[in-house]
Write a protein that holds these residues in place. Structure first.
Motif, short mmCIF file in Angstrom:
data_model
loop_
_atom_site.label_atom_id
_atom_site.label_comp_id
_atom_site.label_asym_id
_atom_site.label_seq_id
_atom_site.Cartn_x
_atom_site.Cartn_y
_atom_site.Cartn_z
N ARG A 184 0.92 -1.18 -0.05
CA ARG A 184 -0.08 0.17 -0.06
C ARG A 184 0.86 1.26 -0.03
NH1 ARG A 184 -2.81 -1.91 3.84
NH2 ARG A 184 -5.05 -2.33 3.19
N GLY A 185 1.20 1.99 -1.34
CA GLY A 185 1.95 2.84 -1.14
C GLY A 185 3.47 2.39 -0.98
N GLU A 206 2.08 6.17 -8.11
CA GLU A 206 2.58 4.82 -7.90
C GLU A 206 4.11 5.15 -7.60
OE1 GLU A 206 2.77 1.34 -9.40
OE2 GLU A 206 1.11 1.33 -7.69
N ILE A 264 -2.75 -2.61 -3.12
CA ILE A 264 -3.94 -2.06 -2.72
C ILE A 264 -3.58 -0.75 -3.24
CG2 ILE A 264 -5.23 -1.42 -1.19
CD1 ILE A 264 -4.51 -3.70 0.43
N GLU A 265 -4.32 -0.32 -4.32
CA GLU A 265 -4.15 1.07 -5.02
C GLU A 265 -4.87 2.11 -3.92
OE1 GLU A 265 -2.21 1.33 -7.27
OE2 GLU A 265 -2.37 -0.54 -8.33
N GLU A 266 -3.94 3.20 -3.68
CA GLU A 266 -4.58 4.37 -2.86
C GLU A 266 -5.11 5.39 -3.74
OE1 GLU A 266 -1.76 5.01 0.07
OE2 GLU A 266 -2.66 3.63 1.39
N PRO A 267 -6.20 5.85 -3.77
CA PRO A 267 -7.17 6.87 -4.88
C PRO A 267 -6.08 8.11 -4.50
CG PRO A 267 -8.34 5.98 -3.26
CD PRO A 267 -7.39 5.32 -2.69
N ARG A 291 -3.18 8.78 -5.09
CA ARG A 291 -1.44 8.51 -4.83
C ARG A 291 -0.86 7.92 -5.82
NH1 ARG A 291 1.32 7.31 0.47
NH2 ARG A 291 3.30 6.75 -0.36
#
Ligand SMILES: Cc1cc2nc3c(=O)[nH]c(=O)nc-3n(C[C@H](O)[C@H](O)[C@H](O)COP(=O)(O)O)c2cc1C
Length: 322
Positions: A29-30, A318, A311-314, A316
Protein backbone atom coordinates in the motif's frame (compact mmCIF):
# COMPACT_ATOMS: atom_id res chain seq x y z
CA UNK A 1 4.63 -1.23 -7.75
CA UNK A 2 8.19 0.11 -7.59
CA UNK A 3 10.94 -2.12 -8.96
CA UNK A 4 12.79 -2.22 -5.64
CA UNK A 5 9.66 -3.64 -4.01
CA UNK A 6 9.46 -6.48 -6.53
CA UNK A 7 13.07 -7.48 -5.74
CA UNK A 8 12.43 -7.28 -2.00
CA UNK A 9 9.30 -9.45 -2.31
CA UNK A 10 11.22 -11.96 -4.44
CA UNK A 11 13.76 -12.13 -1.58
CA UNK A 12 11.02 -12.45 1.04
CA UNK A 13 9.62 -15.65 -0.49
CA UNK A 14 13.11 -17.23 -0.30
CA UNK A 15 12.71 -17.48 3.49
CA UNK A 16 12.64 -20.92 5.12
CA UNK A 17 9.28 -22.32 6.24
CA UNK A 18 8.11 -25.63 7.77
CA UNK A 19 7.99 -28.21 4.93
CA UNK A 20 8.29 -25.28 2.50
CA UNK A 21 4.64 -24.38 3.13
CA UNK A 22 5.35 -20.63 2.59
CA UNK A 23 2.61 -19.51 5.00
CA UNK A 24 2.79 -15.83 4.03
CA UNK A 25 0.97 -13.16 2.10
CA UNK A 26 2.11 -9.60 1.39
CA UNK A 27 0.10 -6.43 1.00
CA UNK A 28 1.61 -3.36 -0.67
CA UNK A 29 0.00 0.00 0.00
CA UNK A 30 2.01 3.00 -1.24
CA UNK A 31 5.36 2.96 0.60
CA UNK A 32 4.26 0.23 3.01
CA UNK A 33 4.50 -3.56 2.79
CA UNK A 34 2.68 -5.72 5.35
CA UNK A 35 3.47 -9.38 6.00
CA UNK A 36 0.44 -11.52 6.81
CA UNK A 37 0.04 -15.08 7.97
CA UNK A 38 -1.81 -17.35 5.52
CA UNK A 39 -3.88 -19.60 7.82
CA UNK A 40 -4.54 -22.02 4.94
CA UNK A 41 -0.84 -22.91 4.98
CA UNK A 42 -0.41 -23.58 8.69
CA UNK A 43 0.30 -27.26 9.46
CA UNK A 44 -2.59 -28.34 11.72
CA UNK A 45 -0.89 -31.40 13.26
CA UNK A 46 2.71 -30.29 13.84
CA UNK A 47 2.01 -26.56 14.28
CA UNK A 48 -1.55 -26.14 15.63
CA UNK A 49 -0.74 -22.82 17.31
CA UNK A 50 0.91 -21.48 14.09
CA UNK A 51 4.11 -20.69 16.00
CA UNK A 52 6.42 -22.07 13.33
CA UNK A 53 4.35 -20.42 10.59
CA UNK A 54 4.70 -17.03 12.33
CA UNK A 55 8.43 -17.69 12.68
CA UNK A 56 8.58 -18.26 8.90
CA UNK A 57 6.70 -14.97 8.31
CA UNK A 58 9.25 -13.19 10.52
CA UNK A 59 12.05 -14.70 8.41
CA UNK A 60 10.31 -13.52 5.22
CA UNK A 61 10.03 -10.02 6.74
CA UNK A 62 13.77 -10.04 7.45
CA UNK A 63 14.60 -10.89 3.81
CA UNK A 64 12.29 -8.11 2.68
CA UNK A 65 13.87 -5.56 5.02
CA UNK A 66 17.50 -6.48 4.39
CA UNK A 67 16.99 -6.35 0.62
CA UNK A 68 15.39 -2.90 0.81
CA UNK A 69 18.18 -1.65 3.13
CA UNK A 70 20.89 -3.09 0.89
CA UNK A 71 19.33 -1.16 -2.00
CA UNK A 72 19.60 2.11 -0.10
CA UNK A 73 16.08 2.37 1.33
CA UNK A 74 15.39 3.71 4.79
CA UNK A 75 13.12 1.15 6.44
CA UNK A 76 11.13 1.10 9.65
CA UNK A 77 9.73 -2.16 10.98
CA UNK A 78 6.76 -2.67 13.31
CA UNK A 79 5.77 -6.04 14.70
CA UNK A 80 2.00 -6.32 15.04
CA UNK A 81 0.00 -8.50 17.43
CA UNK A 82 -1.72 -10.47 14.64
CA UNK A 83 -3.40 -12.90 14.44
CA UNK A 84 -3.06 -12.41 10.68
CA UNK A 85 -1.19 -9.13 10.11
CA UNK A 86 2.24 -9.72 11.65
CA UNK A 87 4.71 -7.12 10.39
CA UNK A 88 4.42 -3.69 8.83
CA UNK A 89 7.43 -2.42 6.89
CA UNK A 90 7.47 1.23 5.96
CA UNK A 91 9.94 2.62 3.43
CA UNK A 92 9.91 6.38 3.94
CA UNK A 93 13.08 7.37 2.06
CA UNK A 94 16.71 6.64 1.30
CA UNK A 95 19.99 6.17 3.09
CA UNK A 96 23.38 4.60 2.33
CA UNK A 97 23.51 0.84 2.82
CA UNK A 98 26.27 -0.66 4.98
CA UNK A 99 28.64 -3.40 3.80
CA UNK A 100 27.08 -5.78 6.33
CA UNK A 101 23.60 -5.17 4.89
CA UNK A 102 24.86 -5.83 1.37
CA UNK A 103 26.54 -9.08 2.48
CA UNK A 104 23.38 -10.36 4.21
CA UNK A 105 21.15 -9.44 1.27
CA UNK A 106 23.50 -11.33 -1.06
CA UNK A 107 23.23 -14.38 1.21
CA UNK A 108 19.42 -14.53 0.83
CA UNK A 109 19.64 -16.38 -2.47
CA UNK A 110 22.53 -18.64 -1.36
CA UNK A 111 20.95 -19.88 1.90
CA UNK A 112 19.38 -23.33 1.69
CA UNK A 113 18.49 -25.80 4.41
CA UNK A 114 21.15 -28.52 4.35
CA UNK A 115 19.94 -31.90 5.67
CA UNK A 116 23.02 -33.75 4.45
CA UNK A 117 26.05 -34.76 6.52
CA UNK A 118 28.38 -31.98 7.69
CA UNK A 119 32.06 -32.59 8.25
CA UNK A 120 33.50 -32.68 11.75
CA UNK A 121 35.42 -29.38 11.36
CA UNK A 122 34.51 -27.20 14.36
CA UNK A 123 32.77 -23.89 13.74
CA UNK A 124 35.45 -21.22 14.41
CA UNK A 125 35.12 -18.76 17.26
CA UNK A 126 34.80 -15.77 14.89
CA UNK A 127 31.75 -17.29 13.19
CA UNK A 128 30.21 -18.28 16.54
CA UNK A 129 30.43 -14.76 17.91
CA UNK A 130 29.02 -13.34 14.65
CA UNK A 131 26.01 -15.67 14.96
CA UNK A 132 25.40 -14.75 18.59
CA UNK A 133 25.69 -11.03 17.77
CA UNK A 134 23.29 -11.47 14.82
CA UNK A 135 20.52 -12.82 17.07
CA UNK A 136 21.08 -10.00 19.59
CA UNK A 137 20.79 -7.32 16.95
CA UNK A 138 17.09 -8.15 16.64
CA UNK A 139 16.42 -8.60 20.34
CA UNK A 140 16.74 -12.41 20.50
CA UNK A 141 19.43 -14.69 21.95
CA UNK A 142 21.28 -17.56 20.30
CA UNK A 143 22.60 -20.21 22.70
CA UNK A 144 25.30 -22.32 21.09
CA UNK A 145 25.75 -25.81 22.52
CA UNK A 146 28.41 -28.30 21.54
CA UNK A 147 28.76 -30.50 24.59
CA UNK A 148 27.72 -30.92 28.19
CA UNK A 149 24.60 -31.80 30.13
CA UNK A 150 22.38 -29.32 28.31
CA UNK A 151 23.51 -30.58 24.91
CA UNK A 152 22.69 -34.13 25.95
CA UNK A 153 19.31 -33.05 27.31
CA UNK A 154 18.39 -31.25 24.06
CA UNK A 155 19.56 -34.22 21.95
CA UNK A 156 17.48 -36.57 24.12
CA UNK A 157 14.38 -34.39 23.58
CA UNK A 158 14.92 -34.48 19.80
CA UNK A 159 15.16 -38.27 19.91
CA UNK A 160 12.10 -38.57 22.16
CA UNK A 161 9.96 -36.34 19.94
CA UNK A 162 11.17 -38.21 16.87
CA UNK A 163 10.15 -41.55 18.41
CA UNK A 164 6.69 -40.23 19.30
CA UNK A 165 6.17 -38.81 15.81
CA UNK A 166 7.24 -42.07 14.15
CA UNK A 167 4.12 -43.77 15.44
CA UNK A 168 1.70 -40.86 15.11
CA UNK A 169 -0.46 -41.51 12.04
CA UNK A 170 -1.74 -37.94 11.85
CA UNK A 171 1.76 -36.51 11.95
CA UNK A 172 3.05 -39.05 9.40
CA UNK A 173 0.12 -38.25 7.10
CA UNK A 174 0.82 -34.52 7.25
CA UNK A 175 4.58 -34.94 6.70
CA UNK A 176 3.85 -37.33 3.81
CA UNK A 177 1.61 -34.77 2.10
CA UNK A 178 4.32 -32.07 2.17
CA UNK A 179 7.53 -34.04 1.57
CA UNK A 180 8.67 -36.38 -1.17
CA UNK A 181 6.92 -34.21 -3.73
CA UNK A 182 7.77 -34.53 -7.40
CA UNK A 183 10.15 -31.99 -8.90
CA UNK A 184 8.53 -28.90 -10.38
CA UNK A 185 6.00 -28.22 -7.58
CA UNK A 186 6.24 -24.74 -6.12
CA UNK A 187 5.55 -25.78 -2.48
CA UNK A 188 6.62 -28.65 -0.25
CA UNK A 189 9.91 -30.52 -0.02
CA UNK A 190 10.94 -32.71 -2.98
CA UNK A 191 12.59 -36.08 -2.34
CA UNK A 192 15.89 -34.66 -3.66
CA UNK A 193 16.18 -32.33 -0.63
CA UNK A 194 16.25 -35.21 1.88
CA UNK A 195 19.47 -36.28 3.56
CA UNK A 196 20.67 -39.89 3.30
CA UNK A 197 20.03 -42.20 6.27
CA UNK A 198 22.74 -42.01 8.95
CA UNK A 199 25.10 -44.87 9.65
CA UNK A 200 26.39 -45.19 12.32
CA UNK A 201 23.64 -43.41 14.29
CA UNK A 202 24.78 -39.88 15.25
CA UNK A 203 24.21 -38.26 18.65
CA UNK A 204 21.16 -36.55 17.20
CA UNK A 205 18.29 -37.99 15.23
CA UNK A 206 18.01 -36.04 11.97
CA UNK A 207 14.49 -36.37 10.70
CA UNK A 208 14.24 -38.75 7.74
CA UNK A 209 12.20 -37.37 4.87
CA UNK A 210 10.56 -39.16 2.01
CA UNK A 211 13.45 -39.81 -0.33
CA UNK A 212 15.98 -40.59 2.44
CA UNK A 213 15.57 -44.32 2.19
CA UNK A 214 16.40 -44.46 -1.49
CA UNK A 215 19.90 -43.15 -0.79
CA UNK A 216 22.88 -45.16 0.50
CA UNK A 217 23.57 -44.57 4.23
CA UNK A 218 26.27 -42.01 5.03
CA UNK A 219 28.23 -41.05 8.08
CA UNK A 220 27.05 -37.79 9.69
CA UNK A 221 29.04 -35.56 12.01
CA UNK A 222 28.90 -37.15 15.45
CA UNK A 223 28.13 -34.08 17.50
CA UNK A 224 26.86 -31.12 15.47
CA UNK A 225 26.95 -27.61 16.90
CA UNK A 226 23.42 -26.72 18.03
CA UNK A 227 21.87 -23.29 18.31
CA UNK A 228 18.72 -22.51 20.29
CA UNK A 229 17.06 -19.15 19.61
CA UNK A 230 15.14 -17.64 22.52
CA UNK A 231 13.31 -14.38 23.20
CA UNK A 232 12.95 -12.78 26.64
CA UNK A 233 9.21 -12.18 26.23
CA UNK A 234 6.91 -15.11 25.48
CA UNK A 235 4.88 -15.24 22.26
CA UNK A 236 7.38 -13.36 20.09
CA UNK A 237 7.41 -15.94 17.30
CA UNK A 238 7.54 -13.40 14.48
CA UNK A 239 10.37 -11.42 16.09
CA UNK A 240 12.21 -14.69 16.69
CA UNK A 241 11.84 -15.57 12.99
CA UNK A 242 13.25 -12.17 12.02
CA UNK A 243 16.30 -12.88 14.21
CA UNK A 244 16.60 -16.51 13.05
CA UNK A 245 16.85 -15.38 9.43
CA UNK A 246 19.61 -12.89 10.32
CA UNK A 247 21.43 -15.76 12.06
CA UNK A 248 20.97 -18.08 9.04
CA UNK A 249 22.16 -15.45 6.57
CA UNK A 250 25.14 -14.65 8.79
CA UNK A 251 25.93 -18.38 8.82
CA UNK A 252 25.70 -18.47 5.00
CA UNK A 253 27.98 -15.43 4.76
CA UNK A 254 30.53 -17.33 6.92
CA UNK A 255 30.39 -20.40 4.66
CA UNK A 256 28.31 -22.40 7.14
CA UNK A 257 25.33 -24.67 6.49
CA UNK A 258 22.31 -25.07 8.74
CA UNK A 259 19.26 -27.22 9.18
CA UNK A 260 16.34 -27.13 11.61
CA UNK A 261 15.53 -29.76 14.22
CA UNK A 262 11.92 -28.92 15.00
CA UNK A 263 10.75 -32.27 16.37
CA UNK A 264 10.80 -31.20 20.05
CA UNK A 265 8.70 -28.11 19.25
CA UNK A 266 6.04 -30.19 17.53
CA UNK A 267 5.21 -32.56 20.40
CA UNK A 268 3.54 -30.85 23.38
CA UNK A 269 5.44 -32.84 26.06
CA UNK A 270 8.92 -32.22 24.62
CA UNK A 271 8.06 -28.58 23.89
CA UNK A 272 7.28 -28.12 27.59
CA UNK A 273 10.52 -29.87 28.62
CA UNK A 274 12.54 -27.69 26.25
CA UNK A 275 10.89 -24.60 27.74
CA UNK A 276 11.89 -25.80 31.23
CA UNK A 277 15.47 -26.34 30.08
CA UNK A 278 15.68 -22.72 28.88
CA UNK A 279 13.43 -21.23 31.57
CA UNK A 280 16.12 -18.77 32.72
CA UNK A 281 16.71 -17.44 29.19
CA UNK A 282 13.12 -16.87 28.05
CA UNK A 283 11.10 -18.79 25.45
CA UNK A 284 12.89 -21.15 23.00
CA UNK A 285 11.63 -20.86 19.41
CA UNK A 286 13.81 -22.99 17.21
CA UNK A 287 16.70 -25.42 17.23
CA UNK A 288 19.37 -25.23 14.54
CA UNK A 289 22.15 -27.59 13.51
CA UNK A 290 25.16 -25.65 12.27
CA UNK A 291 28.35 -26.73 10.53
CA UNK A 292 30.30 -27.07 7.30
CA UNK A 293 28.56 -28.98 4.52
CA UNK A 294 28.56 -29.20 0.75
CA UNK A 295 26.25 -26.85 -1.09
CA UNK A 296 22.69 -28.04 -1.59
CA UNK A 297 20.23 -26.96 -4.27
CA UNK A 298 17.50 -24.44 -3.50
CA UNK A 299 13.85 -25.44 -3.40
CA UNK A 300 11.17 -23.89 -5.60
CA UNK A 301 8.83 -21.18 -4.34
CA UNK A 302 5.50 -19.71 -5.34
CA UNK A 303 6.37 -16.51 -7.22
CA UNK A 304 6.03 -13.35 -5.14
CA UNK A 305 3.23 -11.91 -7.28
CA UNK A 306 1.11 -14.97 -6.50
CA UNK A 307 1.18 -14.10 -2.80
CA UNK A 308 1.11 -10.29 -3.04
CA UNK A 309 -1.85 -7.95 -3.20
CA UNK A 310 -1.20 -4.38 -4.31
CA UNK A 311 -3.78 -2.01 -2.85
CA UNK A 312 -4.10 1.15 -4.89
CA UNK A 313 -4.64 4.29 -2.86
CA UNK A 314 -6.85 6.78 -4.67
CA UNK A 315 -5.07 10.00 -5.64
CA UNK A 316 -1.62 8.66 -4.80
CA UNK A 317 1.13 8.37 -7.42
CA UNK A 318 2.61 4.92 -8.02
CA UNK A 319 6.11 4.15 -6.85
CA UNK A 320 8.41 4.88 -3.98
CA UNK A 321 9.02 8.24 -2.38
CA UNK A 322 12.59 9.59 -2.36
C1 LIG B 1 10.09 -22.95 11.68
C2 LIG B 1 10.75 -23.91 10.74
C3 LIG B 1 10.89 -25.25 11.10
C4 LIG B 1 11.55 -26.14 10.26
N1 LIG B 1 11.73 -27.43 10.68
C5 LIG B 1 12.44 -28.30 9.92
C6 LIG B 1 12.75 -29.61 10.40
O1 LIG B 1 12.39 -29.99 11.50
N2 LIG B 1 13.48 -30.42 9.60
C7 LIG B 1 13.94 -30.02 8.38
O2 LIG B 1 14.62 -30.79 7.72
N3 LIG B 1 13.66 -28.78 7.90
C8 LIG B 1 12.95 -27.92 8.64
N4 LIG B 1 12.71 -26.64 8.20
C9 LIG B 1 13.28 -26.22 6.92
C10 LIG B 1 12.26 -26.21 5.80
O3 LIG B 1 11.91 -27.52 5.40
C11 LIG B 1 12.85 -25.40 4.62
O4 LIG B 1 13.03 -24.08 5.04
C12 LIG B 1 11.94 -25.40 3.41
O5 LIG B 1 11.79 -26.68 2.89
C13 LIG B 1 12.50 -24.47 2.32
O6 LIG B 1 13.79 -24.85 1.94
P1 LIG B 1 15.05 -23.92 2.10
O7 LIG B 1 15.21 -23.58 3.55
O8 LIG B 1 16.20 -24.74 1.58
O9 LIG B 1 14.84 -22.67 1.30
C14 LIG B 1 12.05 -25.71 9.01
C15 LIG B 1 11.89 -24.37 8.64
C16 LIG B 1 11.26 -23.47 9.49
C17 LIG B 1 11.15 -22.02 9.11
Amino acid sequence: MAEGFARALAAAVKAPSPHNTQPWRFEVRGSRIDVLLDPERVLPVSDPGARQARLACGAAAFNLVITLRAEGRRVSVRFLPGPRRLVSVDVPGRREPTEAERALAAAVHARHTNRRPFDDRPVPERARSALVAAAREDGAELHLLDRGARYDAVAALVRRAERLQETDERYLGEAGRWTGRPRGESSGVPATAAGPPASPAPALALREFAGSREMPAREYEQQPLLGVVTTRQPGQDTQAGFAVERVLLTATAHGLSASFLSQPFEVPGTRADLATLFRDEGEPHTLLRLGFGFTTPGLPRRPADEVTTVIEEPGRAEGLPG
